[in-house]
Design a protein around this motif. Structure first.
Motif, mmCIF file in Angstrom:
data_model
loop_
_atom_site.group_PDB
_atom_site.id
_atom_site.type_symbol
_atom_site.label_atom_id
_atom_site.label_comp_id
_atom_site.label_asym_id
_atom_site.label_seq_id
_atom_site.Cartn_x
_atom_site.Cartn_y
_atom_site.Cartn_z
ATOM 1 N N HIS A 25 0.820 -1.214 0.000
ATOM 2 C CA HIS A 25 0.000 0.000 0.000
ATOM 3 C C HIS A 25 0.857 1.268 0.000
ATOM 4 O O HIS A 25 0.372 2.354 0.334
ATOM 5 N N GLY A 26 2.130 1.133 -0.377
ATOM 6 C CA GLY A 26 2.972 2.298 -0.612
ATOM 7 C C GLY A 26 3.777 2.806 0.559
ATOM 8 O O GLY A 26 4.440 3.837 0.444
ATOM 9 N N PHE A 27 3.764 2.120 1.687
ATOM 10 C CA PHE A 27 4.524 2.565 2.844
ATOM 11 C C PHE A 27 5.911 1.922 2.851
ATOM 12 O O PHE A 27 6.056 0.745 2.500
ATOM 13 N N VAL A 28 6.904 2.684 3.263
ATOM 14 C CA VAL A 28 8.239 2.135 3.467
ATOM 15 C C VAL A 28 8.301 1.690 4.924
ATOM 16 O O VAL A 28 8.079 2.490 5.837
ATOM 17 N N VAL A 29 8.571 0.416 5.130
ATOM 18 C CA VAL A 29 8.556 -0.171 6.465
ATOM 19 C C VAL A 29 9.957 -0.616 6.844
ATOM 20 O O VAL A 29 10.671 -1.215 6.037
ATOM 21 N N CYS A 30 10.331 -0.332 8.084
ATOM 22 C CA CYS A 30 11.594 -0.820 8.631
ATOM 23 C C CYS A 30 11.286 -2.035 9.509
ATOM 24 O O CYS A 30 10.509 -1.941 10.456
ATOM 25 N N ALA A 31 11.882 -3.163 9.170
ATOM 26 C CA ALA A 31 11.641 -4.414 9.888
ATOM 27 C C ALA A 31 12.749 -4.654 10.915
ATOM 28 O O ALA A 31 13.931 -4.490 10.612
ATOM 29 N N TYR A 32 12.338 -5.047 12.126
ATOM 30 C CA TYR A 32 13.312 -5.372 13.166
ATOM 31 C C TYR A 32 12.832 -6.592 13.932
ATOM 32 O O TYR A 32 11.634 -6.766 14.181
ATOM 33 N N ASN A 33 13.776 -7.410 14.307
ATOM 34 C CA ASN A 33 13.514 -8.558 15.167
ATOM 35 C C ASN A 33 14.711 -8.698 16.084
ATOM 36 O O ASN A 33 15.844 -8.452 15.669
ATOM 37 N N ARG A 34 14.443 -9.102 17.310
ATOM 38 C CA ARG A 34 15.555 -9.228 18.268
ATOM 39 C C ARG A 34 16.556 -10.278 17.796
ATOM 40 O O ARG A 34 17.751 -10.149 18.040
ATOM 41 N N THR A 35 16.103 -11.285 17.080
ATOM 42 C CA THR A 35 17.001 -12.228 16.420
ATOM 43 C C THR A 35 17.270 -11.659 15.031
ATOM 44 O O THR A 35 16.458 -11.797 14.113
ATOM 45 N N VAL A 36 18.403 -10.978 14.892
ATOM 46 C CA VAL A 36 18.699 -10.205 13.683
ATOM 47 C C VAL A 36 18.757 -11.083 12.435
ATOM 48 O O VAL A 36 18.413 -10.633 11.336
ATOM 49 N N SER A 37 19.124 -12.347 12.577
ATOM 50 C CA SER A 37 19.168 -13.224 11.405
ATOM 51 C C SER A 37 17.788 -13.343 10.754
ATOM 52 O O SER A 37 17.687 -13.531 9.541
ATOM 53 N N LYS A 38 16.719 -13.208 11.535
ATOM 54 C CA LYS A 38 15.357 -13.242 10.962
ATOM 55 C C LYS A 38 15.121 -12.037 10.054
ATOM 56 O O LYS A 38 14.414 -12.143 9.057
#
Length: 146
Positions: A25-38
């Motif tokens: 839907h046109g949003f730039v999303v920053c993804a984070y997870n505490r397990t960085v390999s994910k």
């Protein structure tokens, strides 16, 4: 450096799907997870070819967000939410927004709303409250309206 519209913490199935929906839907999303390999696996696979960006730390994630910052937590309800909030608060500024997308207990949501309001942050929490009739009342609460 890319500037994300919103960040999402928690890359289980629901988090990944919500990120891809926002991307679509046109949003730039920053993804984070505490397990960085994910994060790395998600960017190489499900998010390959998308506008999704990754972060390797909470500091990295916050630095990639447009202001006011918007952060969605999709982590296990309870202590995990409080732990992330405690880590995020020192990184944020007045007017930034934390959204608890899990199913937190309503008293926790109320407590978090009050605490974040006192710090100048907005908190949006989703919670369910069981009522005597046997159903669930779904409610959204935010620090600006409590």
């Amino acid at each position: 450096m890319a500037q994300a519209d919103i960040a999402l913490i928690g890359l289980a199935v629901m988090g990944q799907n919500l990120i891809m929906n926002m991307n679509d839907h046109g949003f730039v999303v920053c993804a984070y997870n505490r397990t960085v390999s994910k994060v790395h696996d998600f960017l190489k696979n499900e998010a390959k070819g998308s506008k999704v960006i990754g972060a390797e730390s909470l500091e990295d994630m916050v630095s990639k967000l447009k202001k006011p910052r918007r952060i969605v937590l999709l982590v296990k309800a309870g202590q995990a939410v409080d732990d992330f909030i405690d880590k995020l608060v020192p990184l944020l500024e007045s007017g930034d927004i934390i959204i608890d997308g899990g199913n937190s207990e309503y008293r926790d949501t109320t407590r978090r709303c009050q605490s974040m309001k006192a710090k100048g942050l907005l908190f949006v929490g989703q919670w369910s409250q069981w009522w005597r009739g046997g159903g669930t009342l779904w409610t959204l609460t935010d620090a600006g309206r409590t």
